[in-house]
Scaffold this motif. Structure first.
Motif, PDB file in Angstrom:
ATOM      1  N   LYS A  40       0.835  -1.202   0.000  1.00  0.00           N
ATOM      2  CA  LYS A  40       0.000   0.000   0.000  1.00  0.00           C
ATOM      3  C   LYS A  40       0.861   1.238   0.000  1.00  0.00           C
ATOM      4  O   LYS A  40       0.677   2.180  -0.788  1.00  0.00           O
ATOM      5  CB  LYS A  40      -0.903  -0.015   1.252  1.00  0.00           C
ATOM      6  CG  LYS A  40      -2.369   0.184   0.864  1.00  0.00           C
ATOM      7  CD  LYS A  40      -3.367  -0.270   1.845  1.00  0.00           C
ATOM      8  CE  LYS A  40      -3.585   0.519   3.079  1.00  0.00           C
ATOM      9  NZ  LYS A  40      -4.365  -0.121   4.113  1.00  0.00           N
ATOM     10  N   ARG A  41       1.869   1.209   0.896  1.00  0.00           N
ATOM     11  CA  ARG A  41       2.766   2.348   1.040  1.00  0.00           C
ATOM     12  C   ARG A  41       3.493   2.610  -0.283  1.00  0.00           C
ATOM     13  O   ARG A  41       3.628   3.779  -0.711  1.00  0.00           O
ATOM     14  CB  ARG A  41       3.770   2.011   2.172  1.00  0.00           C
ATOM     15  CG  ARG A  41       4.602   3.157   2.645  1.00  0.00           C
ATOM     16  CD  ARG A  41       3.878   4.012   3.696  1.00  0.00           C
ATOM     17  NE  ARG A  41       4.631   5.280   3.811  1.00  0.00           N
ATOM     18  CZ  ARG A  41       4.207   6.429   3.364  1.00  0.00           C
ATOM     19  NH1 ARG A  41       2.992   6.532   2.880  1.00  0.00           N
ATOM     20  NH2 ARG A  41       4.955   7.523   3.474  1.00  0.00           N
ATOM     21  N   GLU A  44       1.307   4.254  -2.593  1.00  0.00           N
ATOM     22  CA  GLU A  44       1.154   5.677  -2.259  1.00  0.00           C
ATOM     23  C   GLU A  44       2.382   6.453  -2.720  1.00  0.00           C
ATOM     24  O   GLU A  44       2.287   7.563  -3.256  1.00  0.00           O
ATOM     25  CB  GLU A  44       0.980   5.841  -0.746  1.00  0.00           C
ATOM     26  CG  GLU A  44      -0.451   5.563  -0.319  1.00  0.00           C
ATOM     27  CD  GLU A  44      -0.565   5.498   1.217  1.00  0.00           C
ATOM     28  OE1 GLU A  44      -1.596   4.982   1.694  1.00  0.00           O
ATOM     29  OE2 GLU A  44       0.366   5.973   1.915  1.00  0.00           O
TER      30      GLU A  44
END
Ligand code: ADP
Length: 455
Positions: A40-41, A44
């Motif tokens: 997820k990071r 992002e």
């Protein structure tokens, strides 16, 4: 003992293993969770990176625009400086011109003052000359007056001498003149007597002429009254025809419907069948007569309106021929030529003209068996002729055929009709800005033609 111990140890080991396995599962779950977080990071970060890239691109674009704007400003500044320098030069130029003009104006003022002074001098001199001149003229006039007085005095003397001589001569002449006047008076008196007689005669002539004029006037008045009476009678007649025709129409439509029903429902072998056919034929004739009468009243009151549209001209020809051919099969109606064009006009009314001409062609050629129809294009006109080989028409009647109710008297009793067909046909052709023509020879046949312009 050993076995039990071993067994216990095995159980313990198994339990240890199970614990370890549980821990492993937990650790695994933990790792999975961390992995998900990381991805997820990472996503992002990728998004943040893209944003930064986009911002960097925007900045670079803006910087490029600023460089261009800067260059534009630098260019405008240099243009302005150039323009300012030009303006300074132009200003200096104008200043110089102004100074020149001022110098020139000062010179002109000086020159003008000089001229005014010179003019004043001239005017003074001229005034002095005028006074001297007037003095001379006055002296001359005085001299001339004196001379004239002397001449007059001289003439007076001469004149008085002449007058005396003349008077004597005049007296002699007056005497002669009196004699002559006496003669003239006698002559004039004779002339006056003749003129008086002449005037008396003229008066008589005038009286005669006046009486003739009064009679002619009365005649005209009578003719006018007669015309008005005829027009009123015609109008009354038209009104009557119109009313009667309308009154006839409805009962006739009923009779026609009943007859048609009878014709359909009666056997052709029935002894009454020929009577029904006859009645039908009579109804059709009556119907045509009523339509004609209504058309005539419409024409006379100027109410015949055309439904103008474009149509294929040969259609009008073939429709009308088929219509008549249906009624009479004794004659063969041959279409020789059919003017292959689109025509703009009232198809129904043009067909009415053709039907009237074809009806006549058949009616007035009882011993023939052929009627010819020729339609041709001729110098922006369509020309239609209906030729029959029948009784023909005498020359004296041809000009009158198109009057309403006119029928050739020699043949009127032999053929049915009322004398309206040609009148209506001619009016319709006239309404289409066309003309009619008739060629005929007694005993040989007739050719009725009309010519319509194509615009
Ligand atoms: P109708 O035929 O009803 O008398 P029309 O106005 O059609 O009336 O014709 C007027 C007259 O012109 C006729 O009565 C007839 O005398 C004459 N006429 C017309 N067409 C012909 C023709 N084709 N041949 C000989 N006479 C004709």
């Amino acid at each position: 003992m050993d076995i039990k111990h071993l067994s216990d140890q095995l159980i313990i080991a198994n339990q240890e293993k199970a614990k370890l396995e549980a821990e492993l599962i937990l650790a695994n779950i933990e790792l999975d969770f961390q992995n998900e977080e990381k991805s997820k990071r990472a996503k992002e970060l990728i998004a943040a990176n893209k944003e930064l890239d986009f911002q960097n691109e925007e900045k670079a674009k803006r910087a490029a625009e600023l460089i261009i704007a800067n260059k534009e400003l630098v260019f405008q500044n240099s243009e302005k400086e150039k323009r300012a320098a030009e303006l300074i030069i132009a200003y200096t130029q104008l200043e110089l011109q102004n100074r020149e003009r001022e110098k020139r104006a000062a010179e002109l003022i000086l020159a003008s003052t000089e001229l005014i002074f010179q003019n004043q001098e001239k005017e003074k001199r001229a005034a002095e000359l005028i006074i001297a001149n007037k003095e001379l003229i006055f002296q001359n006039e005085e001299k001339e007056k004196r001379a004239a007085e002397l001449v007059i005095a001289n003439k007076e003397l001469i004149f008085q001498t002449k007058e005396k001589g003349k008077r004597a001569a005049e007296l002699i002449l007056a005497n002669i003149e009196l004699d002559f006047q006496d003669e003239e008076k006698e002559k004039r008196a004779a002339e006056l007597i003749i003129a008086l007689k002449e005037l008396g005669f003229q008066d008589e002539e005038k009286g005669k002429r006046a009486a003739e004029l009064i009679i002619a006037n009365r005649e005209l008045l009578v003719q006018k009254l007669e015309k008005e009476r005829r027009a009123a009678a015609e109008a009354k007649k038209d009104e009557f025809f119109n009313m009667v025709s309308h009154e006839f129409k409805t009962p006739l439509t009923n009779i026609k419907a009943i007859n048609q029903l009878l014709e359909k429902t009666t056997s052709k072998t029935d002894k009454n069948y020929p009577f029904i056919l006859n009645a039908n034929h009579s109804v059709k004739r009556l119907e045509k007569l009523i339509e004609d009468l209504l058309d005539v009243t419409k024409i006379n009151s100027g109410q015949i309106d055309l439904n103008i549209a474009s149509f294929y001209f040969p259609d009008a020809l073939t429709n009308s021929i088929a219509n008549i051919q249906m009624i009479s099969n004794k004659h063969e109606i041959r279409l020789e030529n059919f003017a292959n064009i689109l025509y703009i006009g009232d198809q129904f009314r043009i067909e009415q003209v053709l039907i009237n001409l074809l009806t006549n062609a058949i009616k007035y050629s009882p011993d023939a068996n052929q009627v010819l129809v020729i339609a041709e294009l001729e110098a922006k006109h369509v020309v239609v002729k209906v030729q029959d080989f029948g009784v023909g028409i005498a020359k004296k009647d041809i000009d009158q055929l198109f009057q309403r109710f006119y029928r050739v008297s020699e043949t009127a009793m032999l053929f049915q009709g009322v004398g309206l067909g040609l009148f209506i046909a001619a009016e319709i052709v006239k309404k289409h800005k066309g003309t009619f023509s008739v060629e005929s020879e007694q005993g040989k046949g007739s050719s009725f033609g009309f010519r319509l312009p194509l615009s």
